[in-house]
Design an enzyme around this catalytic site. Structure first.
Site, mmCIF file in Angstrom:
data_model
loop_
_atom_site.group_PDB
_atom_site.id
_atom_site.type_symbol
_atom_site.label_atom_id
_atom_site.label_comp_id
_atom_site.label_asym_id
_atom_site.label_seq_id
_atom_site.Cartn_x
_atom_site.Cartn_y
_atom_site.Cartn_z
ATOM 1 N N GLY A 297 19.777 30.278 133.613
ATOM 2 C CA GLY A 297 20.022 30.404 132.172
ATOM 3 C C GLY A 297 18.894 30.988 131.343
ATOM 4 O O GLY A 297 19.145 31.633 130.328
ATOM 5 N N GLU B 16 12.793 27.025 129.169
ATOM 6 C CA GLU B 16 14.174 26.592 129.401
ATOM 7 C C GLU B 16 15.084 27.175 128.325
ATOM 8 O O GLU B 16 14.666 27.403 127.190
ATOM 9 C CB GLU B 16 14.219 25.061 129.410
ATOM 10 C CG GLU B 16 15.576 24.426 129.609
ATOM 11 C CD GLU B 16 16.246 24.719 130.941
ATOM 12 O OE1 GLU B 16 16.448 25.908 131.250
ATOM 13 O OE2 GLU B 16 16.615 23.758 131.644
ATOM 14 N N ASP B 17 16.315 27.427 128.687
ATOM 15 C CA ASP B 17 17.276 27.958 127.711
ATOM 16 C C ASP B 17 17.809 26.865 126.797
ATOM 17 O O ASP B 17 17.894 27.042 125.587
ATOM 18 C CB ASP B 17 18.435 28.684 128.414
ATOM 19 C CG ASP B 17 19.074 27.845 129.510
ATOM 20 O OD1 ASP B 17 18.534 26.773 129.849
ATOM 21 O OD2 ASP B 17 20.120 28.261 130.039
ATOM 22 N N ASP C 296 20.009 19.618 126.931
ATOM 23 C CA ASP C 296 21.246 18.953 126.521
ATOM 24 C C ASP C 296 20.982 17.438 126.570
ATOM 25 O O ASP C 296 20.476 16.865 125.610
ATOM 26 C CB ASP C 296 22.350 19.404 127.489
ATOM 27 C CG ASP C 296 23.743 19.064 127.016
ATOM 28 O OD1 ASP C 296 23.937 17.953 126.532
ATOM 29 O OD2 ASP C 296 24.650 19.912 127.144
ATOM 30 N N LYS D 293 20.228 20.280 121.919
ATOM 31 C CA LYS D 293 21.346 19.548 121.310
ATOM 32 C C LYS D 293 20.844 18.137 121.020
ATOM 33 O O LYS D 293 20.942 17.254 121.892
ATOM 34 C CB LYS D 293 22.529 19.490 122.282
ATOM 35 C CG LYS D 293 23.181 20.832 122.558
ATOM 36 C CD LYS D 293 24.305 20.674 123.574
ATOM 37 C CE LYS D 293 25.041 21.978 123.828
ATOM 38 N NZ LYS D 293 26.031 21.854 124.931
ATOM 39 N N PHE E 33 29.683 23.557 123.282
ATOM 40 C CA PHE E 33 29.379 24.409 124.428
ATOM 41 C C PHE E 33 29.013 25.807 123.951
ATOM 42 O O PHE E 33 29.709 26.397 123.134
ATOM 43 C CB PHE E 33 30.562 24.467 125.391
ATOM 44 C CG PHE E 33 30.197 25.116 126.683
ATOM 45 C CD1 PHE E 33 29.450 24.435 127.639
ATOM 46 C CD2 PHE E 33 30.562 26.431 126.938
ATOM 47 C CE1 PHE E 33 29.079 25.045 128.823
ATOM 48 C CE2 PHE E 33 30.199 27.048 128.128
ATOM 49 C CZ PHE E 33 29.456 26.355 129.068
ATOM 50 N N VAL E 34 27.886 26.317 124.445
ATOM 51 C CA VAL E 34 27.444 27.650 124.033
ATOM 52 C C VAL E 34 27.283 28.569 125.240
ATOM 53 O O VAL E 34 27.001 28.114 126.347
ATOM 54 C CB VAL E 34 26.120 27.592 123.243
ATOM 55 C CG1 VAL E 34 26.334 26.912 121.899
ATOM 56 C CG2 VAL E 34 25.012 26.880 124.025
ATOM 57 N N ASP F 14 25.910 30.677 130.474
ATOM 58 C CA ASP F 14 27.169 31.125 131.053
ATOM 59 C C ASP F 14 28.310 30.138 130.853
ATOM 60 O O ASP F 14 28.104 28.952 130.666
ATOM 61 C CB ASP F 14 27.010 31.324 132.563
ATOM 62 C CG ASP F 14 26.880 29.991 133.293
ATOM 63 O OD1 ASP F 14 25.944 29.244 132.981
ATOM 64 O OD2 ASP F 14 27.732 29.687 134.145
ATOM 65 N N ARG G 89 26.760 35.801 130.447
ATOM 66 C CA ARG G 89 25.301 35.742 130.281
ATOM 67 C C ARG G 89 24.746 36.986 129.594
ATOM 68 O O ARG G 89 23.672 36.961 129.016
ATOM 69 C CB ARG G 89 24.611 35.615 131.650
ATOM 70 C CG ARG G 89 24.912 34.324 132.396
ATOM 71 C CD ARG G 89 23.997 34.206 133.616
ATOM 72 N NE ARG G 89 24.435 33.207 134.568
ATOM 73 C CZ ARG G 89 24.129 31.901 134.523
ATOM 74 N NH1 ARG G 89 23.380 31.462 133.531
ATOM 75 N NH2 ARG G 89 24.555 31.070 135.431
HETATM 76 P P1 XMP Z 1 20.586 18.588 130.650
HETATM 77 O O1 XMP Z 1 21.743 17.711 130.279
HETATM 78 O O2 XMP Z 1 19.997 18.235 131.978
HETATM 79 O O3 XMP Z 1 21.262 20.005 130.815
HETATM 80 O O4 XMP Z 1 19.557 18.655 129.550
HETATM 81 C C1 XMP Z 1 20.533 21.142 130.871
HETATM 82 C C2 XMP Z 1 21.271 22.200 131.630
HETATM 83 O O5 XMP Z 1 22.691 22.110 131.416
HETATM 84 C C3 XMP Z 1 23.244 23.371 131.157
HETATM 85 N N1 XMP Z 1 23.901 23.355 129.829
HETATM 86 C C4 XMP Z 1 24.616 24.355 129.286
HETATM 87 N N2 XMP Z 1 24.908 25.583 129.742
HETATM 88 N N3 XMP Z 1 26.127 26.018 127.770
HETATM 89 C C5 XMP Z 1 25.672 26.410 128.973
HETATM 90 O O6 XMP Z 1 25.948 27.538 129.359
HETATM 91 C C6 XMP Z 1 25.881 24.805 127.239
HETATM 92 O O7 XMP Z 1 26.319 24.499 126.126
HETATM 93 C C7 XMP Z 1 25.071 23.919 128.049
HETATM 94 N N4 XMP Z 1 24.626 22.657 127.854
HETATM 95 C C8 XMP Z 1 23.911 22.352 128.958
HETATM 96 C C9 XMP Z 1 22.116 24.354 131.248
HETATM 97 O O8 XMP Z 1 22.165 24.949 132.506
HETATM 98 C C10 XMP Z 1 20.855 23.553 131.147
HETATM 99 O O9 XMP Z 1 19.809 24.044 131.960
HETATM 100 MG MG MG Z 2 19.631 26.214 132.470
#
Ligand code: XMP
Ligand code: MG
Length: 175
Positions: A45, A99-100, A103, A131, A152-153, A159, A165
């Site tokens: 990501g 990091e992208d 969550d 988030k 969800f983004v 992706d 992407r």
């Molecule tokens: P956590 O919950 O571990 O999640 O903080 C982080 C990873 O979850 C993916 N992620 C997303 N990917 N749209 C995405 O495309 C989203 O809205 C989203 N939310 C979480 C992402 O891979 C991230 O590294």
């Molecule tokens: Mg990621």
């Protein structure tokens, strides 16, 4: 924008992303002057964010990429995250994780734990998105791009089912 069965609308424009990345880089450039940090981006990501951020970094530095694979352990209920591709010795390095999106924060907590076990001198986090209402872990995020709602983004590296992407903006799912 449509991906598979879902409709998406723009949440953050390319211009807003570019502006924010310059601001994040300014902070990092100031904090790491003379320090030779090692940036470690979490694939897949963050590839686009990492590339654009690095173009604005002016301090002497390295960059490396890791992947995470999580799998269920046969013997326990917890999921185990394995870190793949870290060939660099990070002992006594000043590491900046790229990091992208954060969550729940579960991914970042396991990466931070692993890096600290390997004896980094310091470790900080730069994430493009957070988030806040989904966050369940206490993470000290030094460099934060945007706080977004718990939706969800996709786009700009993120992706939906492996697709989407390759865009310049970030999109949110249409409700
Ligand atoms: P956590 O919950 O571990 O999640 O903080 C982080 C990873 O979850 C993916 N992620 C997303 N990917 N749209 C995405 O495309 C989203 O809205 C989203 N939310 C979480 C992402 O891979 C991230 O590294
Ligand atoms: Mg990621």
């Amino acid at each position: 924008m449509k991906i598979k069965d879902k409709e998406f609308e723009v949440l953050i424009t390319a211009e807003e992303l570019n502006q924010k990345i310059k601001i994040l880089a300014e902070g990092i450039n100031a904090d790491y002057k003379g320090k030779n940090p090692l940036f470690i981006a979490i694939l897949n990501g963050s590839f686009m964010f990492a590339a654009d951020l690095m173009k604005e970094i002016e301090v002497e530095c390295g960059i490396s990429f890791i992947k995470l694979s999580s799998y269920q352990e046969m013997t326990s209920t917890g999921s185990v995250t394995e870190l793949i591709g870290l060939n660099e010795n990070i002992f006594k390095r000043d590491v900046v994780i790229i990091e992208d999106i954060i969550d729940t924060g579960g991914t970042m907590v396991s990466v931070l734990d692993e890096f600290r076990e390997r004896g980094v001198s310091s470790v900080e986090v730069v994430t493009l998105l957070l988030k806040p209402t989904a966050l369940q872990n206490n993470i000290d995020i030094k460099y934060l791009g945007f706080e977004i709602p718990d939706v969800f983004v996709v786009g700009y590296g993120l992706d939906y089912d492996g697709l989407g992407r390759n865009t310049k903006a970030i999109y949110q799912i249409k409700s």
